[in-house]
Design a protein around this motif. Sequence first.
Motif, PDB file in Angstrom:
ATOM      1  N   LEU A   6     105.074 -46.500  18.358  1.00 22.90           N
ATOM      2  CA  LEU A   6     106.248 -46.490  17.506  1.00 22.90           C
ATOM      3  C   LEU A   6     106.007 -45.560  16.322  1.00 22.90           C
ATOM      4  N   HIS A  34     108.610 -44.470  20.994  1.00 21.37           N
ATOM      5  CA  HIS A  34     109.913 -44.792  20.408  1.00 21.37           C
ATOM      6  C   HIS A  34     109.876 -44.362  18.943  1.00 21.37           C
ATOM      7  N   VAL A  36     111.871 -44.468  15.115  1.00 16.55           N
ATOM      8  CA  VAL A  36     112.869 -45.092  14.248  1.00 16.55           C
ATOM      9  C   VAL A  36     113.061 -44.210  13.022  1.00 16.55           C
ATOM     10  N   GLU A  71     113.905 -42.370  23.495  1.00 16.03           N
ATOM     11  CA  GLU A  71     114.597 -43.427  22.769  1.00 16.03           C
ATOM     12  C   GLU A  71     114.344 -43.320  21.271  1.00 16.03           C
ATOM     13  N   CYS A  72     115.398 -43.574  20.494  1.00 16.01           N
ATOM     14  CA  CYS A  72     115.232 -43.642  19.045  1.00 16.01           C
ATOM     15  C   CYS A  72     116.275 -44.592  18.472  1.00 16.01           C
ATOM     16  N   ASN A  73     116.013 -45.059  17.266  1.00 13.79           N
ATOM     17  CA  ASN A  73     116.959 -45.870  16.511  1.00 13.79           C
ATOM     18  C   ASN A  73     117.176 -45.214  15.158  1.00 13.79           C
ATOM     19  N   LEU A  75     118.622 -46.294  11.479  1.00 14.41           N
ATOM     20  CA  LEU A  75     119.082 -47.429  10.686  1.00 14.41           C
ATOM     21  C   LEU A  75     120.038 -47.010   9.575  1.00 14.41           C
ATOM     22  N   LEU A  94     113.694 -53.473  10.614  1.00 12.63           N
ATOM     23  CA  LEU A  94     112.554 -52.895  11.318  1.00 12.63           C
ATOM     24  C   LEU A  94     111.885 -53.919  12.231  1.00 12.63           C
ATOM     25  N   SER A  96     113.225 -56.252  13.873  1.00  8.52           N
ATOM     26  CA  SER A  96     114.016 -56.407  15.094  1.00  8.52           C
ATOM     27  C   SER A  96     113.614 -55.363  16.139  1.00  8.52           C
ATOM     28  N   ILE A  97     113.379 -54.138  15.684  1.00 11.67           N
ATOM     29  CA  ILE A  97     112.984 -53.069  16.602  1.00 11.67           C
ATOM     30  C   ILE A  97     111.555 -53.287  17.093  1.00 11.67           C
ATOM     31  N   GLN A 100     111.406 -55.656  19.865  1.00 14.80           N
ATOM     32  CA  GLN A 100     111.857 -55.091  21.132  1.00 14.80           C
ATOM     33  C   GLN A 100     110.826 -54.153  21.741  1.00 14.80           C
ATOM     34  N   VAL A 101     110.262 -53.286  20.919  1.00 13.15           N
ATOM     35  CA  VAL A 101     109.367 -52.241  21.415  1.00 13.15           C
ATOM     36  C   VAL A 101     107.966 -52.770  21.701  1.00 13.15           C
TER      37      VAL A 101
END
Length: 223
Positions: A6, A34, A36, A71-73, A75, A94, A96-97, A100-101
């Motif tokens: 991450l 991933h 963020v 994949e990326c998020n 915020l 953060l 929450s991600i 998941q990851v």
Amino acid sequence: MSKSVLVVAAHADDEVLGCGGTIARHVAEGDEVHVVFMADGVSSRGVDVSKQHQRRNLSRDEALQTLGVLECNALDFPDNRMDSVPLLDVVKALESIIDQVQPNRVYTHHHGDLNVDHRVTHQAVLTACRPMPGSSVREILAFEVMSSTEWATLGTAPFVPNAFVDISNYLSKKLGAFAAYDMEMRPVPHSRSVAHVEALARHRGNCVGLEAAEAFETIRIVE
């Protein structure tokens, strides 16, 4: 065995400047990466914000594609004003991600950077990645970002790298990804110029007997 990685970057372009070559290497070696992005990166600029945001997102997608990230998020916290947001809200988003990851290794900003969003991001990562029983996070590394890390007050919290990743075979990927962020580039002489980004990678590599490298501060490693 492949890793779950991450990268937590304050703004789109920080991921390339800080660890673009390392990201490309992780992808090439079969690790799941991933990314963020914490802040929107443009709302502090005040002119044509909507257009700038759209352009930056397109640049982000192009850069990540170059590096091989799928994949990326985003915020979208307020740019250069993340200190105005309660830290708990930042941490919860953060967490929450992270849930998941389930990353094994996390890369993020140096805690002493000049940019306030970088500092808040670092604090949020350390809080969200508290070493609780059952945590997936085994390694946390902090990267440097030119025009922030080196511009901070050196006596307060200097960046002192103690880990280096060989990106000799991935420097072209890093530079190619940085090229996507043309709106963030600066002409020579500037630490955010293409020439300096390459020079820094070669400097960090030559310091440890490599053609090119990215440098990090080790925050935590659990063997």
